[in-house]
Design an enzyme around this catalytic site. Structure first.
Site, mmCIF file in Angstrom:
data_model
loop_
_atom_site.group_PDB
_atom_site.id
_atom_site.type_symbol
_atom_site.label_atom_id
_atom_site.label_comp_id
_atom_site.label_asym_id
_atom_site.label_seq_id
_atom_site.Cartn_x
_atom_site.Cartn_y
_atom_site.Cartn_z
ATOM 1 N N GLY A 9 0.811 -1.212 0.000
ATOM 2 C CA GLY A 9 0.000 0.000 0.000
ATOM 3 C C GLY A 9 0.842 1.260 0.000
ATOM 4 C CB SER A 11 -0.048 4.111 -4.249
ATOM 5 O OG SER A 11 -1.241 3.862 -3.508
ATOM 6 N N GLY A 13 -0.507 7.952 1.506
ATOM 7 C CA GLY A 13 -0.691 7.875 2.938
ATOM 8 C C GLY A 13 0.496 7.345 3.705
ATOM 9 C CG ASP A 48 -4.938 -6.946 -5.298
ATOM 10 O OD1 ASP A 48 -5.246 -7.062 -4.097
ATOM 11 O OD2 ASP A 48 -5.770 -6.693 -6.193
ATOM 12 C CB SER A 126 -3.146 -2.224 14.309
ATOM 13 O OG SER A 126 -4.429 -2.400 14.862
ATOM 14 C CE1 TYR A 140 -9.575 0.240 9.123
ATOM 15 C CE2 TYR A 140 -9.968 1.489 11.127
ATOM 16 C CZ TYR A 140 -9.127 1.106 10.110
ATOM 17 O OH TYR A 140 -7.842 1.579 10.058
ATOM 18 C CB ALA A 142 -14.776 -6.792 13.197
ATOM 19 C CB SER A 143 -10.872 -5.769 9.743
ATOM 20 O OG SER A 143 -10.621 -4.367 9.801
ATOM 21 C CE LYS A 144 -6.580 -1.595 10.218
ATOM 22 N NZ LYS A 144 -5.307 -1.889 9.510
ATOM 23 C CB THR A 176 -8.070 5.419 8.295
ATOM 24 O OG1 THR A 176 -9.291 5.639 8.994
ATOM 25 C CG2 THR A 176 -7.034 4.847 9.232
#
Length: 277
Positions: A9, A11, A13, A48, A126, A140, A142-144, A176
């Protein structure tokens, strides 16, 4: 010999800032992204996280270019904004495909190289949302939360092999990109069920306030997060977690240094919406 880092990632930020910082500090940088674009001082290649074949190709290209990889920064990710009930199943699955399974895909592919060298560092980016829950970002969160649990368990498995695992926790929703999308996404979702209108309106005001207060926090920048990622990567201690921005410190401390009752009372006072109906 210069060390080499692979960053996902990269590209924009945090990823782009991290790639630029590592390069400036004398590292070889493999900057990966779904759509490659020029990034000075870095070797750019496509990756990817949802497509394991691109991960294998990127790692192979990096090894062919530099001979070894010393660290991997799993930065690629994105966040859903909206109430759970109104979020389509395909978007729920995509949230986990990128933020959790994507990280696992990268880790799985790089581990044979790290095991061979009996060295390496895995840095998983995270969020404050991996520490405490907030309204409107349940998926979001839950994923983190899953990423944090995976990273901690993985650190035990890999420690005996000389492979370090680190978790970097930047400011949550305010850093984010959620703010720019929240109104549009929430409006699109709430058009089907009006019962959440008051809650969505109140939560949107809350996040607007959070973004405004974040503006005064000089630590809440991509460059600052990159500095903490660099620090974590080079820290050979057993430390696992690194809070990257000051804006989330009060909630992190509340979660980790107070009782459950105190923590929940604070969170409900600040983020609990008024009951309607």
């Amino acid at each position: 010999m210069k060390k080499t880092v692979l960053i996902t990632g990269a590209s924009s930020g945090f990823g782009k800032a991290t790639a630029e910082l590592f390069a400036a500090r004398g590292w070889n940088v493999i900057a990966t992204m779904r759509t490659p674009q020029d990034l000075p001082s870095a070797f750019v290649t496509r990756l990817d996280v949802q497509k394991p074949e691109t991960i294998r190709t990127a790692i192979a290209a990096g090894l062919a270019k530099f001979g070894r990889i010393d660290a991997v920064v799993n930065n690629a990710g994105y966040g859903l904004f909206g109430v759970f009930e109104l979020t389509p199943d395909e978007k729920v699955r995509e949230q986990f495909e990128v933020n959790v399974f994507g990280v696992m895909n990268v880790v799985r592919e790089v581990l044979p190289h790290f095991r061979e060298t009996r060295a390496g560092c895995i840095v998983n980016v995270s969020s404050g949302a991996g520490v405490f829950g907030l309204p409107m970002i349940s998926l979001y969160n839950a994923s983190k939360f899953a990423l944090e649990g995976f990273s901690e368990s993985l650190s035990y498995e890999l420690g005996a092999l000389g492979i370090r695992v680190k978790i970097v926790e930047p400011g949550g929703v305010t850093s984010t990109g959620f703010g720019e999308r929240s109104a549009k996404e929430a409006a699109a979702l709430s058009s089907k069920v009006r019962d959440y209108d008051a809650f969505i309106s109140e939560s949107s005001q809350l996040f607007a306030s959070m973004r405004a207060s974040r503006g005064a926090d000089t630590s809440a920048t991509a460059e600052r997060v990159a500095e903490v990622i660099f620090e974590a990567t080079n820290d050979e201690s057993d430390r696992l977690r690194y809070v990257a921005t000051n804006d989330i410190l009060p909630l992190v401390k509340a979660r980790r240094q107070t009782s459950e009752n105190e923590y929940m009372a604070l969170m409900r006072a600040n983020f609990g919406a008024r009951r309607s109906g």
